[in-house]
Design a protein around this motif. Sequence first.
Motif, PDB file in Angstrom:
ATOM      1  N   GLY A 132     -11.165 -16.716   1.905  1.00  0.00           N
ATOM      2  CA  GLY A 132     -10.823 -17.362   0.643  1.00  0.00           C
ATOM      3  C   GLY A 132      -9.345 -17.290   0.316  1.00  0.00           C
ATOM      4  O   GLY A 132      -8.749 -18.265  -0.155  1.00  0.00           O
ATOM      5  N   THR A 133      -8.731 -16.157   0.582  1.00  0.00           N
ATOM      6  CA  THR A 133      -7.309 -15.984   0.296  1.00  0.00           C
ATOM      7  C   THR A 133      -6.453 -16.932   1.129  1.00  0.00           C
ATOM      8  O   THR A 133      -5.432 -17.420   0.668  1.00  0.00           O
ATOM      9  N   PHE A 134      -6.893 -17.195   2.351  1.00  0.00           N
ATOM     10  CA  PHE A 134      -6.135 -18.086   3.231  1.00  0.00           C
ATOM     11  C   PHE A 134      -6.633 -19.535   3.165  1.00  0.00           C
ATOM     12  O   PHE A 134      -6.220 -20.370   3.968  1.00  0.00           O
ATOM     13  N   GLY A 135      -7.516 -19.835   2.219  1.00  0.00           N
ATOM     14  CA  GLY A 135      -7.969 -21.208   2.007  1.00  0.00           C
ATOM     15  C   GLY A 135      -8.895 -21.738   3.089  1.00  0.00           C
ATOM     16  O   GLY A 135      -8.899 -22.933   3.360  1.00  0.00           O
ATOM     17  N   LEU A 136      -9.668 -20.858   3.682  1.00  0.00           N
ATOM     18  CA  LEU A 136     -10.592 -21.247   4.745  1.00  0.00           C
ATOM     19  C   LEU A 136     -12.014 -20.894   4.358  1.00  0.00           C
ATOM     20  O   LEU A 136     -12.237 -19.989   3.561  1.00  0.00           O
ATOM     21  N   GLN A 195      -7.549 -12.363  12.682  1.00  0.00           N
ATOM     22  CA  GLN A 195      -7.017 -11.080  13.131  1.00  0.00           C
ATOM     23  C   GLN A 195      -6.764 -10.152  11.949  1.00  0.00           C
ATOM     24  O   GLN A 195      -7.019  -8.952  12.025  1.00  0.00           O
ATOM     25  N   ALA A 196      -6.287 -10.713  10.846  1.00  0.00           N
ATOM     26  CA  ALA A 196      -6.048  -9.905   9.646  1.00  0.00           C
ATOM     27  C   ALA A 196      -7.349  -9.316   9.114  1.00  0.00           C
ATOM     28  O   ALA A 196      -7.359  -8.209   8.571  1.00  0.00           O
ATOM     29  N   THR A 197      -8.437 -10.038   9.289  1.00  0.00           N
ATOM     30  CA  THR A 197      -9.741  -9.537   8.863  1.00  0.00           C
ATOM     31  C   THR A 197     -10.111  -8.269   9.624  1.00  0.00           C
ATOM     32  O   THR A 197     -10.596  -7.297   9.036  1.00  0.00           O
ATOM     33  N   ALA A 198      -9.856  -8.275  10.916  1.00  0.00           N
ATOM     34  CA  ALA A 198     -10.143  -7.081  11.728  1.00  0.00           C
ATOM     35  C   ALA A 198      -9.271  -5.917  11.278  1.00  0.00           C
ATOM     36  O   ALA A 198      -9.745  -4.785  11.131  1.00  0.00           O
ATOM     37  N   ARG A 228       3.003  -9.038  12.136  1.00  0.00           N
ATOM     38  CA  ARG A 228       3.111 -10.260  11.328  1.00  0.00           C
ATOM     39  C   ARG A 228       3.455  -9.915   9.876  1.00  0.00           C
ATOM     40  O   ARG A 228       4.261 -10.589   9.244  1.00  0.00           O
ATOM     41  N   MET A 229       2.857  -8.855   9.342  1.00  0.00           N
ATOM     42  CA  MET A 229       3.151  -8.457   7.961  1.00  0.00           C
ATOM     43  C   MET A 229       4.619  -8.044   7.821  1.00  0.00           C
ATOM     44  O   MET A 229       5.236  -8.298   6.793  1.00  0.00           O
ATOM     45  N   GLU A 230       5.163  -7.400   8.844  1.00  0.00           N
ATOM     46  CA  GLU A 230       6.566  -6.984   8.808  1.00  0.00           C
ATOM     47  C   GLU A 230       7.510  -8.182   8.867  1.00  0.00           C
ATOM     48  O   GLU A 230       8.603  -8.142   8.311  1.00  0.00           O
ATOM     49  N   GLU A 231       7.088  -9.251   9.530  1.00  0.00           N
ATOM     50  CA  GLU A 231       7.935 -10.426   9.733  1.00  0.00           C
ATOM     51  C   GLU A 231       7.736 -11.528   8.696  1.00  0.00           C
ATOM     52  O   GLU A 231       8.607 -12.361   8.499  1.00  0.00           O
ATOM     53  N   ASP A 278       5.104 -13.646   3.017  1.00  0.00           N
ATOM     54  CA  ASP A 278       4.029 -14.417   2.398  1.00  0.00           C
ATOM     55  C   ASP A 278       2.670 -14.012   2.970  1.00  0.00           C
ATOM     56  O   ASP A 278       1.698 -13.824   2.234  1.00  0.00           O
ATOM     57  N   PHE A 279       2.607 -13.839   4.278  1.00  0.00           N
ATOM     58  CA  PHE A 279       1.384 -13.389   4.942  1.00  0.00           C
ATOM     59  C   PHE A 279       0.979 -12.012   4.423  1.00  0.00           C
ATOM     60  O   PHE A 279      -0.179 -11.776   4.099  1.00  0.00           O
ATOM     61  N   ALA A 280       1.956 -11.111   4.324  1.00  0.00           N
ATOM     62  CA  ALA A 280       1.684  -9.750   3.847  1.00  0.00           C
ATOM     63  C   ALA A 280       1.152  -9.772   2.413  1.00  0.00           C
ATOM     64  O   ALA A 280       0.218  -9.035   2.078  1.00  0.00           O
ATOM     65  N   LYS A 281       1.729 -10.627   1.576  1.00  0.00           N
ATOM     66  CA  LYS A 281       1.273 -10.722   0.188  1.00  0.00           C
ATOM     67  C   LYS A 281      -0.147 -11.260   0.106  1.00  0.00           C
ATOM     68  O   LYS A 281      -0.957 -10.777  -0.691  1.00  0.00           O
TER      69      LYS A 281
END
Length: 107
Positions: free
Chosen positions: A12-16, A35-38, A75-78, A81-84
């Motif tokens: 839901g957060t990523f609009g999927l 991958q973030a889910t894992a 990815r969160m370090e780079e 927006d993804f991290a947020k």
Amino acid sequence: DIVPVVIEMVAGTFGLSVEEMMSSTRDRHKLWPRQATAYLARKLTGLSYPKLADAFDNFNDHTTIIRAERRTILRMEEDEDFAKKLQVAEQAVRKRCGMHPASSAAR
């Protein structure tokens, strides 16, 4: 079980939809959130990598979970927006499951 809640909140957060995100496609639009889910499931449950792999139908084995966790951290370090977005998903999971909220400085 917290894993289905993590899947639902990240999707839901990523609009999927859950189905879109958990499909076996390698489209980055769906791959990164999957991958973030894992990563988030591991963080919030503390389950072993093999047990998490068993909880996800589309992850081959525990090494896929390990790789997903490492790639998500990078990815969160780079990508701020993804991290947020992942932080929003984490807070939603914590709220839904009655878990203590994480501080904004925590990862």
